[in-house]
Structures are given as structure tokens and as C-alpha cells.
Scaffold this motif. Sequence first.
Motif, short mmCIF file in Angstrom:
data_model
loop_
_atom_site.label_atom_id
_atom_site.label_comp_id
_atom_site.label_asym_id
_atom_site.label_seq_id
_atom_site.Cartn_x
_atom_site.Cartn_y
_atom_site.Cartn_z
N PRO A 82 -11.74 -24.80 33.60
CA PRO A 82 -12.01 -25.96 33.56
C PRO A 82 -11.56 -26.99 34.54
N GLY A 90 -18.14 -30.00 34.62
CA GLY A 90 -16.93 -29.53 33.94
C GLY A 90 -16.16 -28.54 34.17
N GLN A 98 -13.55 -32.68 32.22
CA GLN A 98 -13.65 -32.23 30.89
C GLN A 98 -13.50 -33.52 30.37
#
Length: 222
Positions: free
Chosen positions: A171, A160, A176
Motif C-alpha cells: 500500500p 494506491g 490510499q
Amino acid sequence: MAAYGYCRVSTARQAIEGESLDVQRRQIEGYAHMHGLTLRGVAVEDGVSGSVPVHERPKGGPLFAKLRKGDIAIAPKLDRLFRSALDALQVVEDLRKRGVSLHLLDLGGDISGNGLSKLFLTIAAAFAEAERDRIRERIGQVKADQKARGRYLGGIVPFGYRRGELGELMPHEAEQAAIREISALRSQGKALRAIAKAMQAKGFKISHEGVKGVLAAHGAIA
């Protein structure tokens, strides 16, 4: 009477900053020559932490075990040999009882000959130990600060995220989204292996153990 040298480095950085094995060896050889001592050998300890007692080190242990009455051990600095003030005093006392002299170049030479030398050794060793403690404390503070700012401290980058240019964790949008889907599938009662296969079918490289780790990291039931 036999004279032996001992030198040690624990990191590449120490070598860069002037404490290389070659430098230490030359210091020992120069001292021996100046005092009319013939070196029988120099024990070279490469990549061994100072936190390891000298008698447990691969080279230091055999060297100090074979020293006999009248022998001389030479080291360039106190912190090349000892991990603490107590360690220094114990080793020096053991050598004294065996009739072995210890010469430390940074303390001026023979430090096992009289009471004043013992007192000075105690003080110097205590200062060296305190400095090591301060270094460890500074390293801990830096790591804590980096962690608080989301900096990557090493190891496997978690699913992620990606490592940013400044070392921070950034991120990764696609992963994600995958994390959100993993959580949703788990909440529906899907097995870890089934979730992993579903993610792999979408091009994500993640095992069922990886799915378990993702769920644990994000507070979901694994």
C-alpha cells in the motif's frame, strides 16, 4: 528426392536450456550427413508456440505444403513439430499419403515407415502432450499461489500500491488516502471528471477512467 530440416523455439528460456535454433540446426545437419542426405534447406521457426498447428506456422506451413513424393522432412524432436497426439497422427498420415517421409531424431529417424513406428509415435506424442499439460498446470498453480499471497503478477500496478522487493503489492500511504477521498467525493455526487481534476490538483496522476477503476476496485459506485 529432396530433404528439408525444420527447427523451432518458442521462448528465450528454451534456448538457454539447450534447445537453441543453432543446436537444432546442427543436429539436423549431422543426421543428414550421416545418412547421405543433401539438405535443400532448413526452415527456422523463432518465437512460435508449439500450440500453433504446423501448417499454420509462418515457416512450417509453406515448408510442409511444398513437400512432394519422395521428399524427406527432418526435425530434431517430436515436440518441435506437434501440439498434440492427434495433431501428430494427422500430419504423419497426410505425409504418408503424399509419399513424404518424416524423420524425428529423438525417435530414432524415420517414423512414417511401418505400423510399429506409428504405434510408438502415438505413445510418444501422448506423453509429450501430457507433459505440456503438466507444465501449464504448474504455471497456473504458481500464479494462483502468488495471487493469494498478494504478489504482483504483471501489468499496470494499481493506483494506491507499489511493487515490493519480493514482488508483493505494498500500500502507498498517500494514494490510499487519495482513494478514501475519491470514495467520499463520489458519495457526495461528484462527477468522475471533477474528482479526477481534484486529485490532479493535489499532484496525483489519475484520469477520470482511473477514478472509475479505483471506485470499481473498492466496491464503490462508479
